[in-house]
Design a protein around this motif. Structure first.
Motif, PDB file in Angstrom:
ATOM      1  N   TYR A  55      -1.584  -1.563  -9.167  1.00  0.00           N
ATOM      2  CA  TYR A  55      -0.617  -2.134  -8.223  1.00  0.00           C
ATOM      3  C   TYR A  55      -1.112  -3.489  -7.710  1.00  0.00           C
ATOM      4  N   VAL A 114       0.881   2.614  -9.072  1.00  0.00           N
ATOM      5  CA  VAL A 114       1.923   1.585  -8.997  1.00  0.00           C
ATOM      6  C   VAL A 114       3.155   2.140  -8.292  1.00  0.00           C
ATOM      7  N   GLY A 169       2.432   2.135  -4.635  1.00  0.00           N
ATOM      8  CA  GLY A 169       2.376   0.752  -4.160  1.00  0.00           C
ATOM      9  C   GLY A 169       3.757   0.134  -4.019  1.00  0.00           C
TER      10      GLY A 169
END
Length: 161
Positions: free
Chosen positions: A27, A107, A110
């Motif tokens: 991320y 990710v 994030g």
């Protein structure tokens, strides 16, 4: 003498491992190129404006679309795609393809945290799809996490007409 040579190579190898392994989470690496909230600002821009600012490798392009690929980690990548009409960019996609489920989850969390902390607020969650809309519903952001266990994550930013 042998112990000195061993110690010397051990120190050099340790320095290499530490310096190469400190790239940050997936991320963080994606956000270093451009955050999701900054990508939202790319809606309604022209294809030439996108060409000037994107740093990735162009993998496909046409009259009304352009795709950039970014390597991440050792063998992974993500693709940022833009679709255009006569008003400018109307859709932005960020498609992530990772070997490890953990990187996709990093990710996912994030992106979710970043978008929720912005003006979009709390998403709806339906069938492995987070969905945000701004106050006047002119912009939608969707985060498809159905295949996160396979390392795949798809973010779509859309200008609603």
């Amino acid at each position: 003498m042998k112990s000195f040579i061993f110690y010397f190579f051990f120190v050099i190898a340790s320095i290499l491992v530490i310096s190469c392994g400190n790239e940050g989470s997936y991320y963080e690496q994606i956000s270093e190129n451009e955050t999701v909230t900054n990508r939202i600002l790319d809606l309604n821009t022209t294809i030439n404006e996108i060409r000037q600012k994107e740093k990735g490798k162009i993998v496909k392009e046409g009259f009304d679309f352009i795709e950039y690929e970014y390597p991440i980690g050792n063998n992974d990548s993500y693709v940022v795609s833009y679709s255009f009409d006569d008003k400018g960019c109307w859709e932005i996609g960020v498609d992530c393809y990772f070997a490890k489920k953990e990187d996709a989850l990093n990710v996912l969390e994030g992106f979710k945290t970043e978008i929720t902390s912005s003006k979009f607020g709390t998403p709806s969650n339906d069938n492995s799809l987070y969905r945000w809309k701004n106050a006047n519903e002119s912009i939608s952001v969707e985060l498809d996490y159905q295949n996160t266990d396979r390392g795949i994550l798809v973010l779509t930013i859309m200008a609603n007409t």
